[in-house]
Design a protein around this motif. Sequence first.
Motif, PDB file in Angstrom:
ATOM      1  N   MET A   1     -11.143  54.952 114.363  1.00  0.00           N
ATOM      2  CA  MET A   1     -11.000  54.010 115.471  1.00  0.00           C
ATOM      3  C   MET A   1      -9.569  53.508 115.566  1.00  0.00           C
ATOM      4  N   ASP A   2      -9.033  53.493 116.784  1.00  0.00           N
ATOM      5  CA  ASP A   2      -7.731  52.922 117.082  1.00  0.00           C
ATOM      6  C   ASP A   2      -7.930  51.760 118.052  1.00  0.00           C
ATOM      7  N   VAL A   3      -6.994  50.810 118.034  1.00  0.00           N
ATOM      8  CA  VAL A   3      -7.105  49.652 118.920  1.00  0.00           C
ATOM      9  C   VAL A   3      -5.767  49.409 119.613  1.00  0.00           C
ATOM     10  N   TYR A   4      -5.852  48.859 120.816  1.00  0.00           N
ATOM     11  CA  TYR A   4      -4.663  48.396 121.531  1.00  0.00           C
ATOM     12  C   TYR A   4      -5.060  47.192 122.364  1.00  0.00           C
ATOM     13  N   CYS A   5      -4.069  46.456 122.836  1.00  0.00           N
ATOM     14  CA  CYS A   5      -4.305  45.224 123.592  1.00  0.00           C
ATOM     15  C   CYS A   5      -3.694  45.343 124.978  1.00  0.00           C
ATOM     16  N   GLU A   6      -4.374  44.755 125.953  1.00  0.00           N
ATOM     17  CA  GLU A   6      -3.845  44.611 127.297  1.00  0.00           C
ATOM     18  C   GLU A   6      -3.681  43.120 127.596  1.00  0.00           C
ATOM     19  N   VAL A   7      -2.558  42.774 128.210  1.00  0.00           N
ATOM     20  CA  VAL A   7      -2.239  41.380 128.506  1.00  0.00           C
ATOM     21  C   VAL A   7      -2.325  41.159 130.008  1.00  0.00           C
ATOM     22  N   TYR A   8      -3.164  40.209 130.407  1.00  0.00           N
ATOM     23  CA  TYR A   8      -3.319  39.848 131.815  1.00  0.00           C
ATOM     24  C   TYR A   8      -2.823  38.421 132.016  1.00  0.00           C
ATOM     25  N   ILE A   9      -2.059  38.223 133.073  1.00  0.00           N
ATOM     26  CA  ILE A   9      -1.659  36.881 133.484  1.00  0.00           C
ATOM     27  C   ILE A   9      -2.133  36.678 134.911  1.00  0.00           C
ATOM     28  N   ASN A  10      -2.944  35.640 135.111  1.00  0.00           N
ATOM     29  CA  ASN A  10      -3.546  35.379 136.421  1.00  0.00           C
ATOM     30  C   ASN A  10      -4.287  36.601 136.941  1.00  0.00           C
ATOM     31  N   GLU A  11      -5.035  37.247 136.052  1.00  0.00           N
ATOM     32  CA  GLU A  11      -5.884  38.394 136.373  1.00  0.00           C
ATOM     33  C   GLU A  11      -5.101  39.665 136.710  1.00  0.00           C
ATOM     34  N   VAL A  12      -3.814  39.710 136.448  1.00  0.00           N
ATOM     35  CA  VAL A  12      -2.987  40.879 136.741  1.00  0.00           C
ATOM     36  C   VAL A  12      -2.531  41.500 135.435  1.00  0.00           C
ATOM     37  N   LEU A  13      -2.754  42.795 135.275  1.00  0.00           N
ATOM     38  CA  LEU A  13      -2.296  43.494 134.080  1.00  0.00           C
ATOM     39  C   LEU A  13      -0.774  43.439 134.023  1.00  0.00           C
ATOM     40  N   SER A  14      -0.242  42.832 132.954  1.00  0.00           N
ATOM     41  CA  SER A  14       1.190  42.587 132.867  1.00  0.00           C
ATOM     42  C   SER A  14       1.858  43.283 131.689  1.00  0.00           C
ATOM     43  N   GLY A  15       1.106  43.706 130.685  1.00  0.00           N
ATOM     44  CA  GLY A  15       1.694  44.378 129.535  1.00  0.00           C
ATOM     45  C   GLY A  15       0.618  44.940 128.634  1.00  0.00           C
ATOM     46  N   ARG A  16       0.994  45.842 127.751  1.00  0.00           N
ATOM     47  CA  ARG A  16       0.049  46.407 126.785  1.00  0.00           C
ATOM     48  C   ARG A  16       0.796  46.794 125.516  1.00  0.00           C
TER      49      ARG A  16
END
Length: 774
Positions: free
Chosen positions: A239-254
Amino acid sequence: MSDAMQHDPSRRETKKEFFVSVELFVSNKASMGLRKPVPPPPRKKGEKRESLRASDDSQKKLKEKSSWLTLSRTAAGAGSWRPATCRLSEEEDGCLMNVYIDETTLYQTIYVHLLNHTDIRPADRSLFYRKDCVGIHCVSGQRWSVLPSSEPLYLHFKNTEAANTWVTLMRSYAMPEIYGRYFSPSDGGLYRMWRQVELTIIQGRNLGQSKLYDELAIANRGAEDPGIDLQLETDGADMDVYCEVYINEVLSGRTTTKRCPGSTDWHEAFAFCDLPPFENLEILIWREKKLTRPILMGNIQVFLSDFRRGETVEGWFPVLFGDMGAPSIHVGDLRLKLKVDEEIILPLSAYSDLLETLYSRNCLDWMSDLEGRLQLTSLSSQVLSISIARNVLLDHIFELADREVDGTPHSHNTLFRGNTVLTKTMEMSMAWYGKGFLEASIGPVIRRLYAERITIEIDPARSQGRSAKDIERNVDQLVYWCQEVWGNIYSMRGECPVEMRRLFSHIRQLVEKRYQVKDMPNDKGRELPWQSVSAFCFLRFFVPAILHPHLFGLCPGLPELSVQRSLTLIAKVIQSLANLNASVQREEFMRGVKNFLTSSLPAMIDYILVVSTLESEKARGPYQYSPDRHERLHVMNSLQRRGPGMPLLHREAIPLLPHLLDIPRHLAIITSAVIRHSRSYPRQSSNDPAEAPLDAFCARCFEIEQRALHRVSHLAARHKPSDPLSVIGTPPTRICYPLSHRQNYRTQGPRIILRHRLQLPVTFIGCCQRTRLV
């Protein structure tokens, strides 16, 4: 769009048109619907706010998060980059930007005059692993497209200068976030706002370790696909993991993808600037397995409107799994470092006294006082930006260097080796001016080393079980990669930015003069000026970038441990070469690189001389007459002509080229930090003359605070809750917080709410957070 119009300057000047070639990100869904439609009629300027307000609620409901299905971590996964041309034209009733694919196919039309400044902002590199990308965030009423879409429009420009130019151009036609337009007609408003979120995802622990979580995940996946191998889902070893960052419901970084379970280290930093009014920040943690789609492991939510402004918070945040209506399950933790900034920016004239005080001394002296006496280490970049905007930074560095290089006996042994204000400022200056130079010099070879996962180890103590031949092959491999890195650096010596050349030239000439190197022994006399240059160019620029390429934007995320060891060995060799030292290293196992060092010394000396010598004033080839440069001049001339007709705050909200600087914003950030610190740690009045400049500086900051308080209070008093022009939503908290406060962390469902309850009232109570007052 005809070529004649694009290349006819007089016709373009009349039409006020601007062209640029870009790469456009086209999702797979959008690419299926491309066609050649009739261009839509221009939207009238007077219709802009009414239509948007009327459909605001419905549009929010229709918005979908741009997940991995639409913006994949690799461009090939859910879309592709295609060559495109943007034509921005000033119409009678507004400003339109047409985006063409294949020169003739109209893909989208953006009504730029309906956009806010916060809708036009740089895209974080982590979205596509590309620099110089700009995202245009608009809804259906602000654009026409071949297919209805809620996805942002992402444009990739050829270089940073082109990206900055077009951000400035589009914002000059868009609407800044200005409050109280009718209450101060002379300024065009009372104040404007600016927001930023700095986030570092440090590491994770116990991710995906909940047995109940695995059972729920299996059940959910089994319901979606009854044929899935459920036993595979429970095997955490793959298993590998990664994160997604949302600001005000908009994908902004990963983040990059890391191995799990166990301790997961990212240490990946994000800076999201020029944001719209805060709502929430959400981090989604995804798990990946071979041959299966990613599944959601859990999430973290932080309400940014409740977050303490201007201070860094670091700690473990629980990752929760579950729907809103069901009990949430704790499935691990992420260690985050988070800083939220929200600044009220006054007209530049309000900062005139502070600017006069700031200009009265060398900017490096202010950096020293702010960092040493007020412990404000984060303000150096703001002071640096103001100095760059005034074009005085290099002169101030020269002045401080003249003070520091005293020429006393034996001081040359430690020259520029300490961590002084001069060396720190030189580091920041090289990072500012030399981004493109660094990328061209070592970026390609470092990324190739990453991609090939090069493992080099020549220390026998670390190579237990390996034969002498294996270690010898590793030495050959180390020499090969050192040659690759050094060869690439040397080949780009002629591209050293003129600002860095001026810095290095002054340092070299200063050392030659102060230490009278002609009277010193031959070797020392020759090498000391060269080593003074390499102390900056390599010790504080190239070598740190080789050691930690992710911190310089050269590669995404931390490298594997074996690759990191390879980078460490290469950095050691390059640093020895920069020290003009071909002798055997302290480590006996480094003896194998001696021949490389000896043969490369002449080239290193030549490199130092080239980057520390000013070029002649003659034009540098075709660059002076390139179409891109002509287009940027066209943009700058247009802004200069249109500037006087804009309201003052609107004009000041347009960033300065070529670096997107905003002097009032930098001053507002400095003022906020000084006030916050002074309230937390009150300064005692002193009769010491050395303290007088800093005391005067703090006094000017308090005066600005009073002006801002007056403007905010004036606007708040004129609008009651029943007033139709008053704003929906909670007021933004402002800069001044007392030292004593209580932090109350609580969870509600899967949400994490971080609230700061102050024992004393907040100094500034702003208003108008979610809708602009006009």
